[in-house]
Write a protein that holds these residues in place. Structure first.
Motif, PDB file in Angstrom:
ATOM      1  N   GLU A 235     -15.384 -12.559  -4.817  1.00  0.00           N
ATOM      2  CA  GLU A 235     -14.279 -11.670  -4.512  1.00  0.00           C
ATOM      3  C   GLU A 235     -13.229 -11.691  -5.615  1.00  0.00           C
ATOM      4  O   GLU A 235     -13.090 -12.667  -6.347  1.00  0.00           O
ATOM      5  CB  GLU A 235     -13.583 -12.080  -3.200  1.00  0.00           C
ATOM      6  CG  GLU A 235     -14.424 -11.986  -1.961  1.00  0.00           C
ATOM      7  CD  GLU A 235     -13.638 -12.352  -0.715  1.00  0.00           C
ATOM      8  OE1 GLU A 235     -12.393 -12.501  -0.809  1.00  0.00           O
ATOM      9  OE2 GLU A 235     -14.245 -12.498   0.361  1.00  0.00           O
ATOM     10  N   LEU A 236     -12.468 -10.602  -5.683  1.00  0.00           N
ATOM     11  CA  LEU A 236     -11.229 -10.542  -6.440  1.00  0.00           C
ATOM     12  C   LEU A 236     -10.103 -10.566  -5.416  1.00  0.00           C
ATOM     13  O   LEU A 236     -10.015  -9.688  -4.560  1.00  0.00           O
ATOM     14  CB  LEU A 236     -11.163  -9.274  -7.279  1.00  0.00           C
ATOM     15  CG  LEU A 236      -9.850  -9.014  -8.029  1.00  0.00           C
ATOM     16  CD1 LEU A 236      -9.561 -10.136  -9.017  1.00  0.00           C
ATOM     17  CD2 LEU A 236      -9.897  -7.668  -8.735  1.00  0.00           C
ATOM     18  N   GLN A 237      -9.241 -11.583  -5.499  1.00  0.00           N
ATOM     19  CA  GLN A 237      -8.193 -11.783  -4.504  1.00  0.00           C
ATOM     20  C   GLN A 237      -6.830 -11.606  -5.164  1.00  0.00           C
ATOM     21  O   GLN A 237      -6.573 -12.135  -6.242  1.00  0.00           O
ATOM     22  CB  GLN A 237      -8.317 -13.177  -3.888  1.00  0.00           C
ATOM     23  CG  GLN A 237      -9.670 -13.418  -3.228  1.00  0.00           C
ATOM     24  CD  GLN A 237      -9.913 -14.879  -2.888  1.00  0.00           C
ATOM     25  OE1 GLN A 237      -9.247 -15.770  -3.418  1.00  0.00           O
ATOM     26  NE2 GLN A 237     -10.871 -15.131  -2.021  1.00  0.00           N
ATOM     27  N   LEU A 251      -5.854   3.450  -7.106  1.00  0.00           N
ATOM     28  CA  LEU A 251      -6.690   2.292  -6.798  1.00  0.00           C
ATOM     29  C   LEU A 251      -8.090   2.797  -6.488  1.00  0.00           C
ATOM     30  O   LEU A 251      -8.282   3.602  -5.568  1.00  0.00           O
ATOM     31  CB  LEU A 251      -6.132   1.517  -5.602  1.00  0.00           C
ATOM     32  CG  LEU A 251      -7.019   0.403  -5.028  1.00  0.00           C
ATOM     33  CD1 LEU A 251      -7.294  -0.667  -6.081  1.00  0.00           C
ATOM     34  CD2 LEU A 251      -6.381  -0.214  -3.790  1.00  0.00           C
ATOM     35  N   THR A 252      -9.075   2.365  -7.273  1.00  0.00           N
ATOM     36  CA  THR A 252     -10.463   2.814  -7.103  1.00  0.00           C
ATOM     37  C   THR A 252     -11.356   1.609  -6.875  1.00  0.00           C
ATOM     38  O   THR A 252     -11.354   0.666  -7.675  1.00  0.00           O
ATOM     39  CB  THR A 252     -10.953   3.586  -8.343  1.00  0.00           C
ATOM     40  OG1 THR A 252     -10.112   4.717  -8.555  1.00  0.00           O
ATOM     41  CG2 THR A 252     -12.386   4.063  -8.151  1.00  0.00           C
ATOM     42  N   LEU A 253     -12.120   1.623  -5.788  1.00  0.00           N
ATOM     43  CA  LEU A 253     -13.083   0.559  -5.491  1.00  0.00           C
ATOM     44  C   LEU A 253     -14.483   1.158  -5.513  1.00  0.00           C
ATOM     45  O   LEU A 253     -14.874   1.894  -4.614  1.00  0.00           O
ATOM     46  CB  LEU A 253     -12.782  -0.068  -4.125  1.00  0.00           C
ATOM     47  CG  LEU A 253     -13.652  -1.268  -3.739  1.00  0.00           C
ATOM     48  CD1 LEU A 253     -13.367  -2.456  -4.656  1.00  0.00           C
ATOM     49  CD2 LEU A 253     -13.415  -1.674  -2.293  1.00  0.00           C
ATOM     50  N   ASN A 254     -15.222   0.860  -6.586  1.00  0.00           N
ATOM     51  CA  ASN A 254     -16.589   1.355  -6.731  1.00  0.00           C
ATOM     52  C   ASN A 254     -17.623   0.320  -6.314  1.00  0.00           C
ATOM     53  O   ASN A 254     -18.782   0.658  -6.077  1.00  0.00           O
ATOM     54  CB  ASN A 254     -16.852   1.768  -8.179  1.00  0.00           C
ATOM     55  CG  ASN A 254     -16.023   2.965  -8.592  1.00  0.00           C
ATOM     56  OD1 ASN A 254     -15.808   3.875  -7.802  1.00  0.00           O
ATOM     57  ND2 ASN A 254     -15.541   2.963  -9.819  1.00  0.00           N
ATOM     58  N   GLY A 255     -17.234  -0.942  -6.240  1.00  0.00           N
ATOM     59  CA  GLY A 255     -18.151  -2.012  -5.873  1.00  0.00           C
ATOM     60  C   GLY A 255     -17.390  -3.317  -5.803  1.00  0.00           C
ATOM     61  O   GLY A 255     -16.207  -3.387  -6.135  1.00  0.00           O
ATOM     62  N   GLY A 256     -18.067  -4.361  -5.350  1.00  0.00           N
ATOM     63  CA  GLY A 256     -17.411  -5.656  -5.271  1.00  0.00           C
ATOM     64  C   GLY A 256     -16.556  -5.792  -4.030  1.00  0.00           C
ATOM     65  O   GLY A 256     -16.599  -4.971  -3.108  1.00  0.00           O
ATOM     66  N   VAL A 257     -15.733  -6.835  -4.005  1.00  0.00           N
ATOM     67  CA  VAL A 257     -14.857  -7.129  -2.871  1.00  0.00           C
ATOM     68  C   VAL A 257     -13.448  -7.355  -3.395  1.00  0.00           C
ATOM     69  O   VAL A 257     -13.223  -8.195  -4.261  1.00  0.00           O
ATOM     70  CB  VAL A 257     -15.332  -8.384  -2.104  1.00  0.00           C
ATOM     71  CG1 VAL A 257     -14.392  -8.683  -0.942  1.00  0.00           C
ATOM     72  CG2 VAL A 257     -16.765  -8.203  -1.603  1.00  0.00           C
ATOM     73  N   LEU A 258     -12.476  -6.599  -2.874  1.00  0.00           N
ATOM     74  CA  LEU A 258     -11.071  -6.770  -3.220  1.00  0.00           C
ATOM     75  C   LEU A 258     -10.326  -7.196  -1.964  1.00  0.00           C
ATOM     76  O   LEU A 258     -10.293  -6.468  -0.966  1.00  0.00           O
ATOM     77  CB  LEU A 258     -10.481  -5.461  -3.761  1.00  0.00           C
ATOM     78  CG  LEU A 258      -8.983  -5.480  -4.111  1.00  0.00           C
ATOM     79  CD1 LEU A 258      -8.711  -6.491  -5.222  1.00  0.00           C
ATOM     80  CD2 LEU A 258      -8.515  -4.096  -4.527  1.00  0.00           C
ATOM     81  N   GLY A 281     -18.470  -1.227  -1.995  1.00  0.00           N
ATOM     82  CA  GLY A 281     -17.829  -2.524  -1.929  1.00  0.00           C
ATOM     83  C   GLY A 281     -16.950  -2.666  -0.701  1.00  0.00           C
ATOM     84  O   GLY A 281     -17.033  -1.887   0.253  1.00  0.00           O
ATOM     85  N   GLN A 282     -16.052  -3.673  -0.733  1.00  0.00           N
ATOM     86  CA  GLN A 282     -15.195  -3.956   0.409  1.00  0.00           C
ATOM     87  C   GLN A 282     -13.744  -4.087  -0.034  1.00  0.00           C
ATOM     88  O   GLN A 282     -13.447  -4.702  -1.053  1.00  0.00           O
ATOM     89  CB  GLN A 282     -15.608  -5.268   1.084  1.00  0.00           C
ATOM     90  CG  GLN A 282     -17.007  -5.270   1.669  1.00  0.00           C
ATOM     91  CD  GLN A 282     -17.301  -6.589   2.345  1.00  0.00           C
ATOM     92  OE1 GLN A 282     -16.587  -7.007   3.253  1.00  0.00           O
ATOM     93  NE2 GLN A 282     -18.351  -7.252   1.893  1.00  0.00           N
ATOM     94  N   LEU A 283     -12.865  -3.488   0.738  1.00  0.00           N
ATOM     95  CA  LEU A 283     -11.429  -3.615   0.539  1.00  0.00           C
ATOM     96  C   LEU A 283     -10.874  -4.316   1.766  1.00  0.00           C
ATOM     97  O   LEU A 283     -10.916  -3.784   2.874  1.00  0.00           O
ATOM     98  CB  LEU A 283     -10.798  -2.235   0.375  1.00  0.00           C
ATOM     99  CG  LEU A 283      -9.287  -2.150   0.160  1.00  0.00           C
ATOM    100  CD1 LEU A 283      -8.887  -2.909  -1.091  1.00  0.00           C
ATOM    101  CD2 LEU A 283      -8.857  -0.696   0.052  1.00  0.00           C
ATOM    102  N   LYS A 284     -10.380  -5.564   1.576  1.00  0.00           N
ATOM    103  CA  LYS A 284      -9.905  -6.381   2.696  1.00  0.00           C
ATOM    104  C   LYS A 284      -8.382  -6.420   2.659  1.00  0.00           C
ATOM    105  O   LYS A 284      -7.794  -6.978   1.742  1.00  0.00           O
ATOM    106  CB  LYS A 284     -10.463  -7.802   2.614  1.00  0.00           C
ATOM    107  CG  LYS A 284     -11.985  -7.881   2.667  1.00  0.00           C
ATOM    108  CD  LYS A 284     -12.444  -9.322   2.530  1.00  0.00           C
ATOM    109  CE  LYS A 284     -13.961  -9.442   2.566  1.00  0.00           C
ATOM    110  NZ  LYS A 284     -14.396 -10.854   2.422  1.00  0.00           N
ATOM    111  N   LEU A 285      -7.750  -5.863   3.677  1.00  0.00           N
ATOM    112  CA  LEU A 285      -6.297  -5.861   3.716  1.00  0.00           C
ATOM    113  C   LEU A 285      -5.752  -7.202   4.191  1.00  0.00           C
ATOM    114  O   LEU A 285      -4.784  -7.720   3.644  1.00  0.00           O
ATOM    115  CB  LEU A 285      -5.794  -4.734   4.615  1.00  0.00           C
ATOM    116  CG  LEU A 285      -4.282  -4.530   4.677  1.00  0.00           C
ATOM    117  CD1 LEU A 285      -3.695  -4.349   3.290  1.00  0.00           C
ATOM    118  CD2 LEU A 285      -3.942  -3.334   5.553  1.00  0.00           C
TER     119      LEU A 285
END
Length: 414
Positions: A235-237, A251-258, A281-285
Motif C-alpha cells: 500500500e501507499l499510505q 487524484l487518479t487511481l489506476n492501480g494499487g492501494v491508496l 485498485g483500492q482507495l481507502k478513506l
C-alpha cells in the motif's frame, strides 16, 4: 535578400525527426542545423556533442562532435569543457562513472540513466544545465551547485529508481505536463527526500513494491496531480495520525492501494480541489478502527473500476462531500468494516449530475442532498442504505418508477 527570407522560413519549421542540414548562406558561409525529436530547432555550434547510439557515457564510440562545419567521431567523452551535450531520441545513455558536466539535453524518447553509487555533478552555466524532454532516471547522487537547475518540459519525466532506500528527488523546475515518478521501490518503507517541490504530476508506479510506504503526513499541500499507478503487493499510505491534506490538482487511481488513514481513533480531512478518477485498485478513506475520514471534493468523482472503501476498520465513518458531478460506471463503493458507515453528501450550490451503470455498492453507504443542492439523476439508479433529501434540496428524476422503498426499480433504490 532572397536567401535570408528562405533561411528565415526554414528556421520557423518544427520537424518531428532527427536529421542534419547544411545551408549555404551568401557566399562560402555554412550553417548546420540539427532538428531534434523534441520539436525544437537547434543550431549546432563548434564543440557540441551528441549521442549516435545507446551505451555507457564513457564509451567513446557512442558520441559525435561538431567541429564547426560537420559532425565527426568524438575524440573524447563529453565533459564540462564541451558545449551542449544531446542525448538523441531512441538512445539510453548510462552514466557509469562520476561525472561533472553541464548543458545536457535529453530529447523526447531518450533516457539518461544514473545508476546506484554514481554521482552526477551539475556545474553552473548561464542556461539550464539539464533539460529533460525525455526521461532522467536516477538511483544515484545528484549534486547541484548554486544557480544550477534541472528543467523538465512538457512530456519530460523524472524517474526515482531507488529500491531499498528512500533516496532524494533533485530540485527541479517542473513545467506543466512534466512528471515526477516514484518508480523503483521494493522493500523501502520511507518517503524520498525532496517531495516539497511544485510538481505538475506526482506519479507512484512501484510495480515491485512489497512493503507499505507511509507519507507520514508530510504531504499536506500539493498543487499538482497525484497519480497512483501501482503499489505492487503493498500500500501507499498518506498518514498514521490526525491529518489534513489539501490537493489542488486531480487524484487518479489506476492501480494499487491508496490508504488515507491507517491508525485507530484518528481523524483525516482531504480537501481536493481537482477531480477523482478511480480506474482500478483500492482507495481507502479510513483503515484503522474508530477512524473518522472527511473527503471534501470540489471537482468531479469518476470511477470505472477498483474500490473506494469508506471504512475498512471497525466502527469507522467515512464521508465524501462532493461539489462536482458523480459518475460510477464500474467498480465498488464499500464500507467493509464491521459497523462502518460510508456517507456521500452532494453539496454544490446549484445542479450536480449523477450517473451510474454497472456499479456495485456493498455495506452501509448513505446519500444526502444538502440544502441548496439539486441532484439530477436522469435515468440512473442511486442505491445504498439510506437516502436523505434535506430541506431546501432538490432531485431531478428521469425514471417513470421514481423512488421505491424496496426492489430494484426507480431512480433511488434502498
Amino acid at each position: 535578400m532572397r536567401n535570408k527570407i528562405q533561411l528565415r522560413n526554414v528556421l520557423r519549421q518544427r520537424l518531428a525527426f532527427a536529421t542534419v542540414f547544411t545551408l549555404i548562406v551568401g557566399s562560402g558561409i555554412f550553417l548546420t542545423l540539427f532538428f531534434g525529436n523534441n520539436n525544437k530547432l537547434v543550431a549546432a555550434v563548434n564543440g557540441d556533442i551528441r549521442s549516435i547510439s545507446s551505451g555507457n557515457w564513457t564509451n567513446l564510440a557512442i558520441w559525435q562532435k561538431y567541429n564547426g562545419s560537420t559532425w565527426i567521431a568524438a575524440t573524447s567523452v563529453p565533459s564540462n569543457g564541451d558545449n551542449t551535450i544531446t542525448i538523441q531520441s531512441g538512445h539510453t545513455v548510462t552514466i557509469n562513472a562520476a561525472l561533472t558536466v553541464d548543458q545536457i539535453v535529453v530529447e523526447s524518447g531518450a533516457i539518461l540513466d544514473l545508476p546506484t553509487g554514481i554521482t552526477l555533478s551539475l556545474r553552473k552555466t548561464t542556461a539550464p544545465d539539464l533539460k529533460v524532454y525525455g526521461i532522467f532516471r536516477n538511483a544515484g547522487t545528484v549534486v547541484i551547485t548554486s544557480g544550477t537547475n534541472i528543467t523538465y518540459y512538457t512530456g519530460g519525466k523524472y524517474q526515482h529508481n531507488f529500491t531499498t532506500s528512500a533516496g532524494t528527488i533533485p530540485v527541479g523546475v517542473w513545467n506543466a505536463g512534466s512528471i515526477c515518478e516514484i518508480y523503483g521501490y521494493t522493500t523501502n518503507t520511507l518517503m524520498p527526500a525532496g517531495l516539497n517541490q511544485t510538481f505538475s504530476d506526482l506519479k507512484w508506479n512501484c510495480v515491485s513494491q512489497t512493503t507499505n510506504v507511509n507519507f507520514g503526513g508530510s504531504l499536506t499541500s500539493f498543487t499538482g496531480n497525484l497519480i497512483v499507478q501501482s503499489t505492487g503487493s503493498a500500500e501507499l499510505q498518506l498518514a498514521s495520525s490526525n491529518y489534513i491534506l489539501n490537493l489542488t490538482g486531480d487524484l487518479t487511481l489506476n492501480g494499487g492501494v491508496l490508504s488515507f488513514n491507517i491508525a485507530g481513533t484518528k481523524t483525516i480531512t482531504i480537501n481536493e480541489n481537482g477531480n477523482i478518477f478511480i480506474n482500478g485498485g483500492q482507495l481507502k478513506l479510513t483503515s484503522g478502527n474508530t477512524c473518522t475520514g472527511n473527503f471534501n471534493l470540489t471537482g468531479n468523482y469518476t470511477q470505472t473500476g477498483g474500490t473506494f472503501d469508506f471504512g475498512l476498520g471497525n466502527s469507522t465513518t467515512g464521508s465524501i462531500n462532493i461539489s462536482g458531478d458523480f459518475t460510477q460506471n464500474g467498480g465498488t463503493l464499500a464500507a467493509s468494516g464491521t459497523g462502518s458507515v460510508g456517507q456521500i453528501v452532494f453539496n454544490k450550490s446549484g445542479t450536480q449530475t449523477y450517473s451510474s451503470s454497472g456499479n456495485t455498492v456493498t455495506g452501509s453507504v448513505d446519500y444526502t442532498i444538502s440544502s441548496g443542492s439539486t441532484l439530477n439523476l436522469g435515468t440512473s439508479a442511486l442505491f445504498g442504505r439510506n437516502f436523505t433529501l434535506a430541506s431546501g434540496g432538490e432531485i431531478g428524476i428521469g425514471s417513470s418508477n421514481g423512488i421505491t422503498s424496496s426492489g430494484s426499480s426507480g431512480n433511488i433504490q434502498v
